[in-house]
Design an enzyme around this catalytic site. Structure first.
Site, mmCIF file in Angstrom:
data_model
loop_
_atom_site.group_PDB
_atom_site.id
_atom_site.type_symbol
_atom_site.label_atom_id
_atom_site.label_comp_id
_atom_site.label_asym_id
_atom_site.label_seq_id
_atom_site.Cartn_x
_atom_site.Cartn_y
_atom_site.Cartn_z
ATOM 1 N N GLY A 100 -74.083 45.917 -65.936
ATOM 2 C CA GLY A 100 -74.806 45.683 -67.181
ATOM 3 C C GLY A 100 -74.644 46.778 -68.209
ATOM 4 C CB ALA B 181 -73.878 46.820 -60.302
ATOM 5 C CG MET B 182 -77.528 42.178 -59.481
ATOM 6 S SD MET B 182 -78.049 40.577 -58.837
ATOM 7 C CE MET B 182 -79.452 40.236 -59.899
ATOM 8 C CB SER B 183 -80.782 48.053 -61.588
ATOM 9 O OG SER B 183 -81.094 47.398 -62.814
ATOM 10 N N GLY B 184 -82.534 45.285 -60.787
ATOM 11 C CA GLY B 184 -83.875 44.753 -60.969
ATOM 12 C C GLY B 184 -84.319 44.793 -62.418
ATOM 13 N N GLY B 185 -83.437 45.257 -63.303
ATOM 14 C CA GLY B 185 -83.745 45.336 -64.723
ATOM 15 C C GLY B 185 -83.175 44.169 -65.509
ATOM 16 C CB VAL B 186 -83.650 43.224 -69.077
ATOM 17 C CG1 VAL B 186 -83.059 42.201 -70.043
ATOM 18 C CG2 VAL B 186 -85.160 43.086 -69.034
ATOM 19 C CG ASP B 187 -79.518 45.890 -69.990
ATOM 20 O OD1 ASP B 187 -79.815 45.027 -70.838
ATOM 21 O OD2 ASP B 187 -79.675 47.105 -70.175
ATOM 22 C CB CYS C 62 -73.837 58.037 -60.972
ATOM 23 S SG CYS C 62 -74.547 56.673 -60.042
ATOM 24 C CB CYS D 102 -81.969 56.840 -61.356
ATOM 25 S SG CYS D 102 -80.695 57.513 -60.249
#
Length: 340
Positions: free
Chosen positions: A116, A6-12, A92, A186
């Site tokens: 993450g 699962a990718m959000s565009g954040g570091v983790d 969520c 969010c």
């Protein structure tokens, strides 16, 4: 192993994908579109695709807005309308991130889903993260036990400061390593009232009453208040602090009292998610995310998925709609939403 991240565009989430790839796994990424906050997705998708190109992995863009509205956003709005205090992140995680996304991962041939989150799974139990300042076990406590065999959390045994430092050493991640962390809901830009104002008129003044029902003041609209709040309403001639102890949505009324009136020892729960077989047990419990753990005795009715929680000491600010999580040491053994 084929793993969907699962990718959000954040570091983790970015470092999660990188760690798994370095460990030799076949990684795919997935960005979930969950809400319609203007401009939010475009920038995040740009970042996710940039990371995907750097790592050489396939990146999916998954539109889950309808499911998100059904299971997270609409209940958030409805519960505030009912005078309760919702916990959208717990819903969520259960229905979207470790629900719909896990289904998508399996359809795409992945054996596991990785996120993450700062949490661990030990012997089939959600377990607190190594970094206590970032532990997210509370927010994952509604995830069904049978799901845990299909998910992994690579950051659970790491410290956030170390993750950010590692991210600074990777050129493509430099802009992520210095960006501000997102810790709020969010889909809320500034305050939850702004969200509710899209659906209701929240500014309907009403009466402030005491425990006996006597009118002692005025408020600006009951949806502006949560249990324990002590500001934003007027009490005629008050000389000591008054706290919101109950919200009566039908009457557009808030009930106020002293700090002692906030105290509660017995808590009723619904939608209980149980990780152990016992229906009576002692535990430590958190009645909201930032609250300290309190010792309690729990009696569960498995057929109705309800529970009665008797605390060893008074808790303050117990709010309907919030998530109550029960621990045995660092292990999550049950959770449920506060009914009363």
């Amino acid at each position: 192993m084929k793993i969907m991240v699962a990718m959000s565009g954040g570091v983790d989430s970015t470092m999660t994908a990188k760690f798994l790839q370095e460990a030799g796994h076949e990684v795919q990424g997935c960005y979930m579109m969950l809400h319609q906050k203007p401009g939010y997705h475009e920038e995040n998708i740009r970042k996710v695709k940039k990371v995907g190109e750097y790592l050489g992995i396939k990146v999916h863009i998954l539109d889950l807005q309808d499911k998100f509205n059904e299971y997270v956003y609409d209940p958030f709005v409805r519960l505030y309308k009912e005078g309760k205090t919702p916990n959208p992140c717990a819903l969520c995680n259960k229905f979207i991130k470790l629900g719909a996304l896990l289904d998508f991962a399996k359809v795409n041939g992945c054996e596991k889903l990785a996120t993450g989150h700062y949490v661990q799974v030990v012997d089939g139990f959600i377990t607190c993260a190594k970094d206590p300042s970032k532990d997210q076990s509370y927010f994952l406590a509604q995830v069904p036990k049978e799901v845990l065999k299909d998910v992994i959390f690579p950051l659970g045994d790491k410290f956030k400061k170390d993750i950010k430092e590692l991210a600074r050493g990777v050129k493509v991640l430099e802009e992520f390593a210095t960006q501000a962390e997102s810790s709020e809901i969010c889909f809320v830009e500034n305050t939850y009232i702004e969200v509710l104002n899209k659906h209701y008129n929240t500014n309907l003044p009403g009466n402030v009453v005491d425990k006996d029902g006597n009118i002692i003041g005025r408020h600006q609209g009951y949806m502006h208040y949560t249990i324990g709040k002590r500001r934003g309403f007027e009490v005629f001639g008050a000389h000591e602090p008054h706290f919101v102890i109950k919200i009566n949505a039908e009457k557009n009324e808030i009930v106020v009292g002293t700090k002692d009136d906030l105290a509660q020892k017995v808590v009723e729960l619904e939608n209980v998610n149980l990780f152990i077989d016992e229906d009576k047990f002692e535990c430590e419990t958190k009645i909201r995310y930032r609250s300290p753990k309190l010792e309690a005795f729990v009696e569960v009715d498995k057929s109705s998925k309800t529970a009665k929680l008797t605390l060893n000491q008074n808790a303050l600010g117990v709010a309907q709609g919030q998530l109550c999580v029960m621990y045995d040491g660092d292990r999550v053994i049950a959770s449920g939403f506060i009914k009363n």
